[in-house]
Design a protein around this motif. Structure first.
Motif, PDB file in Angstrom:
ATOM      1  N   PRO A  41       0.813  -1.218   0.000  1.00 10.42           N
ATOM      2  CA  PRO A  41       0.000   0.000   0.000  1.00 10.42           C
ATOM      3  C   PRO A  41       0.847   1.267   0.000  1.00 10.42           C
ATOM      4  O   PRO A  41       2.012   1.247   0.380  1.00 10.42           O
ATOM      5  CB  PRO A  41      -0.792  -0.108   1.306  1.00 10.42           C
ATOM      6  CG  PRO A  41      -0.025  -1.019   2.184  1.00 10.42           C
ATOM      7  CD  PRO A  41       0.789  -1.918   1.297  1.00 10.42           C
ATOM      8  N   ALA A  42       0.243   2.353  -0.445  1.00 10.30           N
ATOM      9  CA  ALA A  42       0.811   3.691  -0.239  1.00 10.30           C
ATOM     10  C   ALA A  42      -0.229   4.474   0.551  1.00 10.30           C
ATOM     11  O   ALA A  42      -1.436   4.246   0.387  1.00 10.30           O
ATOM     12  CB  ALA A  42       1.090   4.372  -1.574  1.00 10.30           C
ATOM     13  N   ILE A  43       0.250   5.356   1.413  1.00  8.30           N
ATOM     14  CA  ILE A  43      -0.658   6.115   2.264  1.00  8.30           C
ATOM     15  C   ILE A  43      -0.636   7.574   1.846  1.00  8.30           C
ATOM     16  O   ILE A  43       0.432   8.158   1.680  1.00  8.30           O
ATOM     17  CB  ILE A  43      -0.234   6.018   3.750  1.00  8.30           C
ATOM     18  CG1 ILE A  43      -0.013   4.560   4.136  1.00  8.30           C
ATOM     19  CG2 ILE A  43      -1.287   6.673   4.646  1.00  8.30           C
ATOM     20  CD1 ILE A  43      -1.170   3.648   3.839  1.00  8.30           C
TER      21      ILE A  43
ATOM     22  N   SER B 153       7.480   0.069  -4.637  1.00  9.36           N
ATOM     23  CA  SER B 153       6.440   1.072  -4.844  1.00  9.36           C
ATOM     24  C   SER B 153       7.069   2.225  -5.604  1.00  9.36           C
ATOM     25  O   SER B 153       8.200   2.633  -5.316  1.00  9.36           O
ATOM     26  CB  SER B 153       5.913   1.530  -3.482  1.00  9.36           C
ATOM     27  OG  SER B 153       4.854   2.444  -3.635  1.00  9.36           O
TER      28      SER B 153
ATOM     29  N   ILE C   1       2.682  11.194   0.213  1.00  4.85           N
ATOM     30  CA  ILE C   1       2.593   9.779  -0.170  1.00  4.85           C
ATOM     31  C   ILE C   1       3.636   9.020   0.637  1.00  4.85           C
ATOM     32  O   ILE C   1       4.821   9.332   0.578  1.00  4.85           O
ATOM     33  CB  ILE C   1       2.842   9.588  -1.679  1.00  4.85           C
ATOM     34  CG1 ILE C   1       1.774  10.333  -2.482  1.00  4.85           C
ATOM     35  CG2 ILE C   1       2.854   8.104  -2.037  1.00  4.85           C
ATOM     36  CD1 ILE C   1       1.946  10.224  -3.985  1.00  4.85           C
ATOM     37  N   ASN C   2       3.178   8.055   1.394  1.00  2.00           N
ATOM     38  CA  ASN C   2       4.055   7.258   2.247  1.00  2.00           C
ATOM     39  C   ASN C   2       4.059   5.832   1.683  1.00  2.00           C
ATOM     40  O   ASN C   2       3.044   5.131   1.743  1.00  2.00           O
ATOM     41  CB  ASN C   2       3.462   7.321   3.670  1.00  2.00           C
ATOM     42  CG  ASN C   2       4.268   6.550   4.682  1.00  2.00           C
ATOM     43  OD1 ASN C   2       4.716   5.446   4.403  1.00  2.00           O
ATOM     44  ND2 ASN C   2       4.432   7.122   5.851  1.00  2.00           N
ATOM     45  N   HIS C   3       5.181   5.445   1.076  1.00  2.00           N
ATOM     46  CA  HIS C   3       5.285   4.097   0.498  1.00  2.00           C
ATOM     47  C   HIS C   3       5.489   3.087   1.614  1.00  2.00           C
ATOM     48  O   HIS C   3       6.448   3.204   2.375  1.00  2.00           O
ATOM     49  CB  HIS C   3       6.473   4.010  -0.462  1.00  2.00           C
ATOM     50  CG  HIS C   3       6.422   4.998  -1.580  1.00  2.00           C
ATOM     51  ND1 HIS C   3       5.672   4.792  -2.708  1.00  2.00           N
ATOM     52  CD2 HIS C   3       7.005   6.209  -1.737  1.00  2.00           C
ATOM     53  CE1 HIS C   3       5.819   5.836  -3.524  1.00  2.00           C
ATOM     54  NE2 HIS C   3       6.620   6.710  -2.952  1.00  2.00           N
ATOM     55  N   GLN C   4       4.601   2.118   1.716  1.00  2.00           N
ATOM     56  CA  GLN C   4       4.704   1.137   2.802  1.00  2.00           C
ATOM     57  C   GLN C   4       5.576  -0.039   2.379  1.00  2.00           C
ATOM     58  O   GLN C   4       5.149  -1.190   2.416  1.00  2.00           O
ATOM     59  CB  GLN C   4       3.312   0.674   3.212  1.00  2.00           C
ATOM     60  CG  GLN C   4       2.476   1.790   3.806  1.00  2.00           C
ATOM     61  CD  GLN C   4       2.720   1.961   5.292  1.00  2.00           C
ATOM     62  OE1 GLN C   4       2.591   1.021   6.048  1.00  2.00           O
ATOM     63  NE2 GLN C   4       3.114   3.152   5.707  1.00  2.00           N
ATOM     64  N   VAL C   5       6.801   0.285   1.989  1.00  2.00           N
ATOM     65  CA  VAL C   5       7.770  -0.755   1.630  1.00  2.00           C
ATOM     66  C   VAL C   5       8.952  -0.574   2.557  1.00  2.00           C
ATOM     67  O   VAL C   5       9.355   0.552   2.847  1.00  2.00           O
ATOM     68  CB  VAL C   5       8.217  -0.612   0.160  1.00  2.00           C
ATOM     69  CG1 VAL C   5       9.345  -1.577  -0.154  1.00  2.00           C
ATOM     70  CG2 VAL C   5       7.054  -0.845  -0.784  1.00  2.00           C
TER      71      VAL C   5
END
Lengths: 154, 154
Positions: A116-118, B56, B126-130
Motif C-alpha cells: 500500500p501507499a498512504i 512502490s 505519499i508514504n510508500h509502505q515498503v
C-alpha cells in the motif's frame, strides 16, 4: 463488477478495527461513486493483480477516527496524522485486503496484493486507474467515518 | 537498495515524455528522500510485486508541467488538473513502470505491476509502505519539474 466482491471487504474492515482497536464500525449501504474526491483525511491505496483480474482498493478515514483507532491501539493520545498513523493505516489496508483475498480465493478469484501507499492532504483525490465501476462502502463509528472504495475490471 | 534499479526508471520517463509529448526532461541527481511530502501537484502511484521483491513507485508533476504534457499530447489547451490529465498521468505511470520492468527482467529482477492510482491535492503526502530506503529522482523541463520516487525492499 461482481457483487460477490463487496462483502468480504466489509467483513474484513469490521473485524480488523474490532480486534485491533475495539472500535465497532457500522456499515452503510454500498453505492456507485461518480467523483474522485476522497471522503477522508488519510487514505491507504493498494493494487491487486491476478491472472484474469485487476483491482484497486482505497480506504479512507476521517482524521478523528484515525486518531481514535491509533489511540486505542497504542494506549496513548495522538494529536496529528503523523508517520505512525500512516503506518497504522498501511497495516489496516494490508489486513483488509489480505482478509478479502483469502475469502475471494476460496471462491476461485485469485489475486496478489501490491504494497500500500498512504496518502494525506486536505481534499485529496484518488483516481483508480482500473477499467470498471467504483463502489464506495461507508462505515460509521462513534468517533467518525471511514470509507472503502473498490474497483475491479470484472 | 540495488543501484541497478535507478537508471531504468530514469530512462523510461525520458523516453516516454520525449516520444509522447516531445518534452525533454533533464534528469538531476538521485537522492535519498527523508520526508513524505510530494513535490508535485498530481502523482501516480503503483505497486510492484515479485517472487522475492516488493516495490512502490510514484511519479509526481508540477501542475504546469502536467498541463504542458497534456497539451502536447492533445494538441489543445488544458487549464486544470481534470480527469483526463489524471488518466494521462496514469498512462505515463504504467509506461515508466512497464519500461523499467522489461529492463530489470532482463537482469533477473522479476515483478508484476499493479494498476496505478492517481492522487491530486495541494500539499499531499505519499508514504510508500515498503521496508526500504526511498530514492527520489528529480527532472527539469522548460515548463516545470517532475520527480520519480522508488522504494524497494532489496
Amino acid at each position: 463488477m461482481n457483487v460477490e466482491f463487496i462483502n468480504p471487504f466489509i467483513t474484513a474492515l469490521k473485524n480488523v478495527t474490532s480486534m485491533m482497536a475495539q472500535t465497532e464500525l457500522q456499515p452503510g449501504k454500498p453505492q456507485l461513486k461518480g467523483d474522485q474526491f476522497s471522503r477522508g483525511d488519510i487514505s491507504g491505496v493498494i493494487g491487486m493483480v491476478g491472472p484474469s483480474m485487476q483491482g484497486s482498493l482505497s480506504i479512507t478515514f476521517e482524521e478523528k477516527l484515525a486518531l481514535h483507532i491509533m489511540e486505542k491501539m497504542l494506549g496513548e493520545k495522538v494529536s496529528e496524522l503523523n508517520e505512525e498513523v500512516a503506518d497504522m493505516v498501511g497495516e489496516i489496508t494490508n489486513m483488509i485486503c489480505g482478509g478479502a483475498k483469502k475469502n475471494l480465493s476460496e471462491k476461485g478469484h485469485e489475486f496478489n496484493m501490491a504494497t500500500p501507499a498512504i496518502i494525506t492532504g486536505k481534499n485529496h483525490t484518488i483516481n483508480h486507474q482500473v477499467d470498471g465501476p467504483r463502489i464506495i462502502m461507508p462505515f460509521q463509528a462513534e468517533s467518525g467515518k471511514a470509507y472503502i472504495e473498490i474497483c475491479f475490471n470484472k
